[in-house]
Design a protein around this motif. Structure first.
Motif, PDB file in Angstrom:
ATOM      1  N   UNK A  87       8.638 -12.015 -23.874  1.00 28.03           N
ATOM      2  CA  UNK A  87      10.103 -11.718 -23.447  1.00 28.03           C
ATOM      3  C   UNK A  87      10.510 -10.356 -23.897  1.00 28.03           C
ATOM      4  N   UNK A  88      10.108  -9.876 -25.119  1.00 28.88           N
ATOM      5  CA  UNK A  88      10.428  -8.554 -25.776  1.00 28.88           C
ATOM      6  C   UNK A  88       9.820  -7.406 -24.983  1.00 28.88           C
ATOM      7  N   UNK A  89       8.844  -7.697 -23.972  1.00 32.78           N
ATOM      8  CA  UNK A  89       7.858  -6.488 -23.733  1.00 32.78           C
ATOM      9  C   UNK A  89       8.419  -6.360 -22.184  1.00 32.78           C
ATOM     10  N   UNK A  90       7.810  -4.935 -21.745  1.00 32.06           N
ATOM     11  CA  UNK A  90       8.298  -4.612 -20.273  1.00 32.06           C
ATOM     12  C   UNK A  90       6.914  -4.386 -19.609  1.00 32.06           C
ATOM     13  N   UNK A  91       6.588  -4.565 -18.351  1.00 33.83           N
ATOM     14  CA  UNK A  91       5.585  -4.357 -17.446  1.00 33.83           C
ATOM     15  C   UNK A  91       5.824  -3.062 -16.502  1.00 33.83           C
ATOM     16  N   UNK A  92       4.701  -2.135 -16.306  1.00 36.15           N
ATOM     17  CA  UNK A  92       5.046  -1.132 -15.544  1.00 36.15           C
ATOM     18  C   UNK A  92       3.611  -1.035 -14.786  1.00 36.15           C
ATOM     19  N   UNK A  93       3.894  -0.946 -13.542  1.00 36.46           N
ATOM     20  CA  UNK A  93       2.607  -0.665 -12.598  1.00 36.46           C
ATOM     21  C   UNK A  93       2.702   0.546 -11.742  1.00 36.46           C
ATOM     22  N   UNK A  94       1.719   0.917 -11.207  1.00 33.92           N
ATOM     23  CA  UNK A  94       1.419   2.030 -10.071  1.00 33.92           C
ATOM     24  C   UNK A  94       0.048   1.946  -9.346  1.00 33.92           C
ATOM     25  N   UNK A  95       0.464   2.105  -7.867  1.00 35.72           N
ATOM     26  CA  UNK A  95      -0.568   2.432  -7.164  1.00 35.72           C
ATOM     27  C   UNK A  95      -0.725   3.512  -6.566  1.00 35.72           C
ATOM     28  N   UNK A  96      -1.830   4.142  -6.590  1.00 38.72           N
ATOM     29  CA  UNK A  96      -1.764   5.720  -6.578  1.00 38.72           C
ATOM     30  C   UNK A  96      -2.985   5.966  -5.498  1.00 38.72           C
ATOM     31  N   UNK A  97      -2.838   6.731  -4.277  1.00 46.45           N
ATOM     32  CA  UNK A  97      -3.694   7.038  -3.313  1.00 46.45           C
ATOM     33  C   UNK A  97      -4.539   7.713  -3.757  1.00 46.45           C
ATOM     34  N   UNK A  98      -5.641   8.279  -2.778  1.00 48.44           N
ATOM     35  CA  UNK A  98      -6.762   9.270  -2.884  1.00 48.44           C
ATOM     36  C   UNK A  98      -6.043  10.705  -3.145  1.00 48.44           C
ATOM     37  N   UNK A  99      -5.056  10.894  -2.518  1.00 44.11           N
ATOM     38  CA  UNK A  99      -4.530  12.322  -2.764  1.00 44.11           C
ATOM     39  C   UNK A  99      -3.674  12.553  -3.896  1.00 44.11           C
ATOM     40  N   UNK A 100      -3.230  11.482  -4.783  1.00 43.70           N
ATOM     41  CA  UNK A 100      -2.366  11.460  -5.704  1.00 43.70           C
ATOM     42  C   UNK A 100      -1.279  10.934  -5.573  1.00 43.70           C
ATOM     43  N   UNK A 101      -0.631  10.592  -4.246  1.00 39.45           N
ATOM     44  CA  UNK A 101       0.557   9.991  -4.096  1.00 39.45           C
ATOM     45  C   UNK A 101       1.019   8.590  -4.540  1.00 39.45           C
ATOM     46  N   UNK A 102       2.068   8.347  -4.935  1.00 39.51           N
ATOM     47  CA  UNK A 102       2.359   7.118  -5.387  1.00 39.51           C
ATOM     48  C   UNK A 102       2.726   6.117  -4.110  1.00 39.51           C
ATOM     49  N   UNK A 103       1.742   5.222  -3.958  1.00 37.43           N
ATOM     50  CA  UNK A 103       1.958   4.223  -2.802  1.00 37.43           C
ATOM     51  C   UNK A 103       3.185   3.438  -3.468  1.00 37.43           C
ATOM     52  N   UNK A 104       3.113   2.934  -4.472  1.00 37.40           N
ATOM     53  CA  UNK A 104       4.131   1.925  -4.957  1.00 37.40           C
ATOM     54  C   UNK A 104       4.313   1.815  -6.480  1.00 37.40           C
ATOM     55  N   UNK A 105       5.192   1.571  -7.145  1.00 39.41           N
ATOM     56  CA  UNK A 105       5.624   1.514  -8.586  1.00 39.41           C
ATOM     57  C   UNK A 105       5.985   2.611  -9.147  1.00 39.41           C
ATOM     58  N   UNK A 106       5.838   2.928 -10.514  1.00 39.01           N
ATOM     59  CA  UNK A 106       6.610   4.066 -11.015  1.00 39.01           C
ATOM     60  C   UNK A 106       5.736   5.086 -10.977  1.00 39.01           C
ATOM     61  N   UNK A 107       6.268   6.575 -10.350  1.00 43.22           N
ATOM     62  CA  UNK A 107       5.763   7.643  -9.998  1.00 43.22           C
ATOM     63  C   UNK A 107       5.069   8.289 -11.433  1.00 43.22           C
ATOM     64  N   UNK A 108       5.851   8.373 -12.368  1.00 44.60           N
ATOM     65  CA  UNK A 108       5.353   8.844 -13.680  1.00 44.60           C
ATOM     66  C   UNK A 108       4.550   8.198 -14.664  1.00 44.60           C
TER      67      UNK A 108
END
Length: 467
Positions: A87-108
């Motif tokens: 409960x005290x932790x946070x989860x981050x995710x990111x799906x990155x395409x082949x050209x480096x663009x972020x499909x979904x999630x946190x860009x940075x």
């Protein structure tokens, strides 16, 4: 202060010192255990949470698809359920395409510092939004008719739960180690006290003794202190022998000096009242002879006291017996009986080196010479011979009748010969006998081929002489 602390440390018990040492060792062991347990706990926590991260990334990658020529993600909520238990932790995710663009999630959301061709998931540590995070990245290759490319799936998780788990494991290990250390220290303390109980009995036995009781310690002692008890017994034996010798010496001195001093005083008082010059001169001669006898007796008593002292303290050194005889003969001529010239020497041509205290051995030879002049007949002859078997023989010969059977039984005892003669009280042979015994030599008497009576001793040669 330093001296005071050293005295205080010497007064500490063996059990206390052992407990202190064990406490220090236990403390070091506890610290080492805590460090090792924390590292193990952190590694175990990382392994467990890394598997959860990898599982979450795999679930997300399975929901990646291509629609209308674009990469789409149907994000499964079940991928984060287990991670959300912290409960005290946070989860981050990111799906990155082949050209480096972020499909979904946190860009940075940061990528690993060094990228490699990934065939398996890669776990790495980084920092995001000012807090440390643990992240996993895996690659999903898409082979659709509309699009062929590779997609990166990244899932990150803060590390608070990992640190808490590692800390909990380390705390439990520390408590277990501390409890075990306390048990070991307590058991060691009581075991040591139990093992040292025989020493307590020895202490009680010694405290209950009479101060004059110098008999050996007979109480059972642990094998570890056998050497100490044996050393104490040897010391007490030496002390008992020394005390006995000194008590006997004091008693003998008081007894022997009383008679000649009383006689000297009586003759002196009679001389004060004598008016006849002839009788007065005779009394003065008696006084002189008495004084000479008392002086000689005092010299022998002082010599005996010195011999008693040196018998336990003087070291034995290689000494040529011939040199001892020469020194004894010279001192006898110059100090004891300068008027006697009838003293002959017959010394071995070979070295007669023995382990001895030169001073004590010289005193013994001087007393043997004095005994020969006092009770034998001149000329007196000193003989030193080296014998087969590694021994040397010293003989003091005279032309007197020798010692009869009854006197032989008393040979070496104080005041055993001719007590009517003030110049000698049997001390000479007693001193010689004591010195000869101290040197592990054999006291001997006999007659030479020419029927001369002799008295002396046989002593072992030093090893360097016999080889």
């Amino acid at each position: 202060m330093i001296f005071g602390r050293s005295l205080q440390s010497r007064g500490q018990s063996v059990a206390f010192r052992l407990v202190v040492v064990l406490a220090l060792v236990t403390a070091i062991a506890i610290v080492a255990t805590v460090i090792a347990a924390y590292r193990y706990g952190r590694a175990a926590a990382d392994e467990a949470f890394d598997r959860l991260l990898t599982g979450a990334a795999l679930q997300i990658s399975e929901r990646v698809f291509v629609a209308d020529g674009k990469v789409q993600v149907d994000l499964p909520l079940s991928a984060f359920e287990l991670l959300a238990l912290a409960s005290d932790d946070r989860v981050f995710y990111r799906v990155r395409g082949a050209t480096g663009e972020t499909v979904t999630g946190y860009d940075d959301l940061p990528l690993p510092a060094q990228r490699r061709k990934m065939t398996t998931p890669l776990v790495y540590d980084t920092e995001y939004l000012g807090v440390p995070v643990r992240a996993v990245i895996l690659q999903r290759r898409l082979a659709e008719t509309q699009l062929r490319s590779a997609v990166d799936v990244i899932v990150a998780h803060t590390t608070q739960a990992r640190a808490d788990l590692a800390r909990d494991i380390a705390t439990r290990a520390m408590l277990g180690a501390a409890l075990g250390g306390i048990v070991v220290i307590a058991a060691t303390f009581f075991a040591t006290r139990y093992a040292l109980r025989p020493l307590g009995r020895i202490e009680e036995h010694m405290l209950a003794r009479d101060p004059l009781d110098l008999s050996p310690i007979t109480e059972a002692a642990p094998k570890e202190v056998d050497a100490l008890v044996s050393a104490i017994n040897r010391f007490m034996s030496r002390l008992d022998r020394r005390v006995g010798d000194m008590q006997a010496f004091v008693a003998d001195t008081a007894h022997q000096m009383r008679t000649p001093i009383t006689a000297l005083r009586a003759v002196t008082e009679n001389a004060l009242d004598e008016t006849d010059p002839g009788r007065l001169k005779s009394m003065l001669h008696r006084i002189r002879n008495r004084a000479i006898g008392v002086s000689r007796l005092m010299e022998q008593l002082l010599s005996e006291a010195l011999i008693i002292h040196r018998s336990d303290s003087a070291p034995l050194v290689p000494t040529d017996l011939r040199r001892v005889v020469l020194d004894a003969e010279r001192e006898f001529r110059t100090t004891v009986r300068p008027e006697h010239d009838a003293l002959e020497l017959d010394l071995s041509t070979d070295a007669a080196t023995v382990l001895a205290d030169p001073f004590s051995l010289k005193e013994a030879v001087k007393n043997l010479i004095a005994n020969a002049f006092a009770h034998g007949q001149p000329p007196v002859r000193l003989v030193v011979e080296t014998e087969e078997g590694g021994t040397a023989l010293l003989r003091v010969e005279d032309h007197g009748p020798g010692i009869d059977g009854e006197q032989l039984k008393l040979l070496g005892r104080r005041f055993s010969r001719r007590e009517d003669r003030t110049e000698s009280a049997g001390l000479g042979l007693a001193i010689a006998h004591k010195v000869i015994s101290f040197h592990d030599a054999t006291f001997l008497t006999g007659r030479s081929e020419k029927d001369y009576f002799w008295i002396g001793f046989r002593i072992a040669l030093a090893k360097e002489t016999t080889t």
